[in-house]
Design a protein around this motif. Sequence first.
Motif, short mmCIF file in Angstrom:
data_model
loop_
_atom_site.label_atom_id
_atom_site.label_comp_id
_atom_site.label_asym_id
_atom_site.label_seq_id
_atom_site.Cartn_x
_atom_site.Cartn_y
_atom_site.Cartn_z
N ASP A 18 16.37 98.23 -7.37
CA ASP A 18 17.32 98.45 -6.28
C ASP A 18 18.49 97.47 -6.38
O ASP A 18 19.64 97.83 -6.15
CB ASP A 18 16.62 98.29 -4.93
CG ASP A 18 15.49 99.28 -4.74
OD1 ASP A 18 15.73 100.48 -4.94
OD2 ASP A 18 14.37 98.85 -4.40
N ASP A 29 20.21 103.86 -3.19
CA ASP A 29 19.10 104.64 -2.67
C ASP A 29 18.78 104.20 -1.24
O ASP A 29 19.44 103.33 -0.67
CB ASP A 29 17.88 104.56 -3.59
CG ASP A 29 17.28 103.16 -3.65
OD1 ASP A 29 17.64 102.30 -2.82
OD2 ASP A 29 16.43 102.92 -4.53
N GLY A 103 18.03 112.17 -4.27
CA GLY A 103 19.02 111.23 -4.76
C GLY A 103 20.42 111.78 -4.79
O GLY A 103 21.25 111.36 -5.61
#
Length: 224
Positions: A18, A29, A103
């Motif tokens: 991330d 995300d 996504g």
Amino acid sequence: MDESVFGIAHSELIAKEDMQQLFEHEELDIAVIHTYIWYMYDTLMRGTELCNQFNFIAASRINTTFITKNPTSVMNELVDRFMVAGDNTTPILYFLPFNSGNGGHWVLVAMDLSRLMVYYLDSIPGDWSKYPSMKKTVDKAILKFRSKKNYRNRKDITWVRVQCPQQNNSIDCGFFVLRFMRDIIALNRIDIPKMVWNNNLGFILILSDISSNLLLNHEYVLFS
């Protein structure tokens, strides 16, 4: 995260993958979206009157994928979130960072239940007609909430397409959604005008603030 952020107890783990999204300017995300919301709540809102004017809805619970599988369950999730915040007879904005699924693209939906207004903010051309199931679910949730509270619906729900700065690539939509929320909170604008930002230049130049805020304020970042 305590219940005051999303109306329910919520936890989020930020992994190395991330953080790479911030370092390498990649698509964001849900984990990064939620962590920055937590950061905004802690630094801009906690202990102030802003807590009574702006609320957040967890993106992990309401997106195209879940609506396709079980629209009634998603609608009820929204209603439950509305019920947590009180009577909603005074203007309050609910921010929903909405993802098109798997996504995909991020947009911001901001709901004012007292005035039956929904603001749609998108960093690429188009409006809510791209996501008919989302609009239908949001409308149903607002009307069901008002019915449960025995409020009269004096008019139809009005959707407004806010003129937003536009991204010039295929990856910045999440950054734009976070910046939309931050600016609206900082300006304390519950009634969002159709044009909040005069141009793209200043907006895009400050997008990097989102990355630097998360990276420099390490208490909001957990490495796995």
